[in-house]
Design an enzyme around this catalytic site. Structure first.
Site: not given
Ligand SMILES: NC(=O)c1ccc[n+]([C@@H]2O[C@H](COP(=O)([O-])OP(=O)(O)OC[C@H]3O[C@@H](n4cnc5c(N)ncnc54)[C@H](O)[C@@H]3O)[C@@H](O)[C@H]2O)c1
Length: 260
Positions: A142, A157
């Site tokens: 991130s 986080y």
């Molecule tokens: N959305 C943003 O703005 C953003 C920014 C920077 C980083 N990220 C990172 O991107 C990654 C994906 O997040 P996203 O934004 O697509 O969110 P999202 O919630 O749409 O997708 C995350 C997925 O991870 C799954 N998940 C959660 N806990 C879990 C576990 N213990 N075991 C297995 N699966 C699990 C959820 O069920 C979901 O399907 C994350 O690591 C998040 O920190 C997101």
């Protein structure tokens, strides 16, 4: 010919958002993909989307915080799809609240999923990769891997995402001689269900939040959130030989946020 023909990938968190986009993008490039997620029905939906467009995908319930689940996901991938050559560790969660209000349980949950989960997935994948000619690990960090920003999600986080970058660098340095590359993609704000999914889990949070989170001014030169596919495109590049001299990198995909 796709860039990843003949390759097999595991994508954690593949049921939604960035993970789902990575599954679709890697499959489009010819990879066979195992979709791991705690939300099994969403993982199944992603695998069906791949199959509907002629690709090969399977799915598995996997909580990346569980050593047994991660081992089982990796074994299933080896048996069913003959891999993994590629790991995309995208599963993640968050809580809110200032450090003075954060419960130990909430801190430990986020660190367990976001950081320990990536360690468990990388360890299981490495054990296969180093005996099968190498591999490619892409962690989803991130902007919080490198900067704190003003307000927003909890310190758990940010600390976990900082750890993800260092874990990635450690893998890159320790396993380059075994043909394994590892890079950390650091997205800025992406239009996903991360907030919704984290709120669904908030019934289990034990922190008592009284102070409002500080106002969060999110200045991004490219003044919008990313589409998940814009992150998946970067992941597909890193998973392919086009990035063959890249390892241990923090690849910012943040619309310029950290350039300010
Ligand atoms: N959305 C943003 O703005 C953003 C920014 C920077 C980083 N990220 C990172 O991107 C990654 C994906 O997040 P996203 O934004 O697509 O969110 P999202 O919630 O749409 O997708 C995350 C997925 O991870 C799954 N998940 C959660 N806990 C879990 C576990 N213990 N075991 C297995 N699966 C699990 C959820 O069920 C979901 O399907 C994350 O690591 C998040 O920190 C997101």
């Amino acid at each position: 010919m796709g860039k990843l023909n003949g390759k097999c990938a595991i994508v954690t968190g593949g049921g939604s958002g960035i993970g789902r986009a990575c599954v679709l993008r890697l499959a489009q490039e010819g990879a066979r993909v195992m979709v791991g997620d705690i939300r099994t029905e969403l993982a199944e939906e992603t695998a069906k989307m791949v199959r509907a467009s002629g690709g090969v995908a399977s799915f598995v319930h996997c909580d990346v915080a569980s050593e047994a689940d991660v081992e089982a996901m990796t074994d299933k991938t080896i048996k069913e799809l003959g891999g993994p050559d590629i790991l995309v560790a995208a599963a993640g969660t968050s809580t809110r609240g200032g450090i003075h209000e954060l419960s130990l349980a909430d801190w430990e949950h986020v660190v367990r999923v976001n950081l320990t989960g990536q360690f468990l997935c990388a360890r299981a994948a490495l054990r296969h990769m180093i005996n099968h000619g190498g591999g490619n690990i892409i962690t989803i960090g991130s902007i919080s891997s490198v900067v704190i920003g003003a307000g927003g999600s909890a310190a758990s986080y940010k600390a976990s995402k900082g750890g993800v970058l260092q874990l990635t660098r450690a893998i890159a340095v320790e396993y380059a001689h075994k043909g394994v590359r590892a890079n950390c993609v650091c997205p800025g704000a992406v239009a996903t269900n991360l907030g919704k999914h984290s709120r669904e889990e908030s019934v289990k949070w034990t922190s008592v939040l009284k102070d409002d989170a500080r106002a969060y001014k999110f200045d991004v030169p490219i003044a919008r959130r990313a589409d998940p596919m814009e992150i998946a495109n970067v992941v597909a590049f890193l998973a392919s030989d086009e990035s063959s001299f890249m390892t241990g990198s923090a690849v910012m995909a943040d619309g310029g946020y950290t350039a300010i």
